[in-house]
Write a protein that holds these residues in place. Structure first.
Motif: not given
Ligand SMILES: Nc1ncnc2c1ncn2[C@@H]1O[C@H](COP(=O)(O)OP(=O)(O)OP(=O)(O)O)[C@@H](O)[C@H]1O
Ligand SMILES: [Mg+2]
Length: 491
Positions: A81-91, A93-103
């Motif tokens: 639930m945290r905005p920016g749950a994950q850093n967009p710069l982080e690598e 896995s190929l099957t992960d459709l996420g990027r920004f931790g915001l969607g």
């Protein structure tokens, strides 16, 4: 520029919760792109079945998306639930459709004021938390509340694992004051939800085709919509090309309407927005469709290219090169591959154009060398124009007919000309904008204009018009209006 951070004065500038969370609403999702963003998370969480549902209760209506993925623990929900749950710069896995931790947050807030996430890991306990925009507005704190809509409180009790995302207070979809009985609002909600189904059948078609997931919309399984019509034998497939590391393009030219296997197949191929809108690139990122028919600024959409669809496949490792946006609905090709993409697309469009013009071509082939067109295309000084083919048998017989019945002959001739104006070819020519159309009358033999003008002028005098009136009438008549100086010379 190098800044030494080791010994530098700082001031805290924490974003204000109430104001900041409202700006998350402005990312510009539609209902269907927002739902797709939630489904991305379900797919990344290895879900096999995803259920999209709605409950109509006027302004209190609810939309929910449930999956049977690996779920989250209580702490993981809070983290998610945290905005920016994950850093967009982080690598990723190929099957992960996420990027920004915001969607999850931006997609949800674009549609509703309450986002509830309830989740359960394999045989674990059910946990849930809610972002309530009204609560944040009131408290001005980044704080979740322990709340879920009553009818969903037991939603995961009977499943082994999974997550349900619940949107309530859907103020962006249904005005808050809408009553249950408002049939008009109910129909609009239904229509919007119908669009969601069509969007999902397109966006996730590969996952459904390869049986990775099943999507259920109000209990019905969604059928995939494949833009390239894999079951149609007359689709022309272009060779696959690499346009950078792990990025491929592959073009498809759909057949002309008559060459589809059935009317139903043709209607289906038309897609959500019609053939013309659906031309262009189809950008896939890890098998998920980001863009469904867009020339990416490289060429213009043209009616005559409407049968051309080109797939581009991107891995998530090129997200930043292609400037993938939060909504996963935009992509910009990096400069390094634009030229190649454009050349590939132009070649496919050239073929698409031929298929579009099809009718004449097919007839030509059927009739062999002797096919006669009433109009022929000509070119002079890089300018194109069309002429009526004087050698056509029909013109010859009209001449013969004119000897006995000139009125009828002229009528027949005009009728044939009207009926056969090659509008499609003209349109297609106009679209290939490298050459321009010859200006009407630009190199017509002036004596023809003069003699026709003279003839009409004399007829008008014979009808009792004064020379002055006859001249002014000619000035109001196409094409003589362009020859004022010749009109002035008439006596
Ligand atoms: N249905 C789900 N099942 C399991 N975990 C989930 C689910 N939905 C979200 N999460 C977790 O919440 C995190 C945050 O999701 P969110 O959509 O906000 O960001 P993201 O998917 O990482 O990136 P993006 O902003 O590109 O979507 C995810 O990375 C994932 O760990
Ligand atoms: Mg996401």
């Amino acid at each position: 520029m190098h800044i030494d951070f080791s010994n530098i004065q700082t001031a805290s500038a924490v974003p204000g919760a109430a104001a900041m969370i409202e700006t998350f609403r402005a990312i510009g999702y539609s209902l269907e792109t927002a739902v797709a963003d939630i489904i991305d998370n379900s797919i990344s969480a290895e879900a096999k079945n995803i259920y999209i549902n709605r409950v109509w209760k006027g302004g209190e209506s609810i939309i929910s998306i449930r999956d049977d993925g690996y779920g989250m623990s209580n702490e993981e929900i809070i983290q998610a639930m945290r905005p920016g749950a994950q850093n967009p710069l982080e690598e990723r896995s190929l099957t992960d459709l996420g990027r920004f931790g915001l969607g999850l947050k931006t997609a949800s807030f674009s549609q509703c004021r309450n986002l509830t996430v309830m989740s359960k890991q394999e045989e674990g306990a059910v946990s849930y938390w809610t972002w309530s925009l009204d609560y944040v507005a009131q408290s001005d704190k980044w704080e979740l509340i322990k709340w879920a809509p009553d009818e969903y409180i037991n939603a995961l009790d009977d499943v082994a694992r999974g997550t349900i995302v619940i949107w309530s207070h859907l103020d962006r979809v249904i005005p808050s004051a809408t009553r249950d009985e408002d049939e008009n609002a109910k129909r609009k909600f239904s229509e919007a939800f119908d669009k969601v189904k069509r969007h999902l059948s397109m966006t996730f078609h590969r996952f459904m085709e390869n049986k990775t997931i099943k999507l259920f919309w109000c209990g019905h399984e969604i059928e995939p919509w494949n833009p390239f019509c894999p079951n149609e034998s007359k689709v022309q497939i272009r060779p696959t090309e690499y346009i950078g590391e792990n990025v491929t393009v592959k073009g498809y030219i759909l057949p002309h309407k008559n060459n589809f296997s059935s009317e139903v197949a043709f209607k289906n191929a038309e897609g959500m927005y019609g053939f013309s809108a659906h031309q262009g690139f189809y950008v896939y990122r890890g098998d998920r469709l980001l863009l469904a028919g867009d020339w990416l600024g490289l060429i213009r959409k043209e009616e005559s290219y409407k049968l051309v669809r080109i797939q581009i496949d991107l891995p998530n490792s090129v997200d930043s090169d292609w400037q993938i946006d939060i909504k996963k609905s935009k992509a910009y090709p990096p400069v390094s591959c634009r030229q190649q993409l454009e050349a590939y697309a132009k070649q496919a469009c050239g073929i698409g154009l031929e298929v579009y013009k099809h009718r004449g071509r097919i007839l030509k082939r059927r009739a062999g060398q002797d096919f006669q067109t009433l109009w022929s295309e000509k070119k002079k000084d890089d300018k194109w124009y069309f002429v009526v083919n004087r050698e056509h048998s029909m013109i010859k017989s009209v001449k013969m007919m004119a000897q006995d019945n000139p009125d009828r002959a002229i009528e027949v001739l005009l009728k044939f000309i009207e009926e056969s104006i090659p509008t499609k070819t003209i349109y297609a020519r106009e679209a290939k904008d490298e050459d321009t159309q010859k200006q009407p009358y630009s190199d017509i033999d002036i004596s023809i204009v003069k003699s026709m003008m003279e003839q009409i002028y004399q007829n008008q005098l014979a009808d009792g018009l004064t020379p002055e009136q006859a001249r002014s009438s000619l000035k109001q008549m196409e094409p003589f209006n362009d020859y004022e100086n010749l009109i002035e010379d008439l006596v």
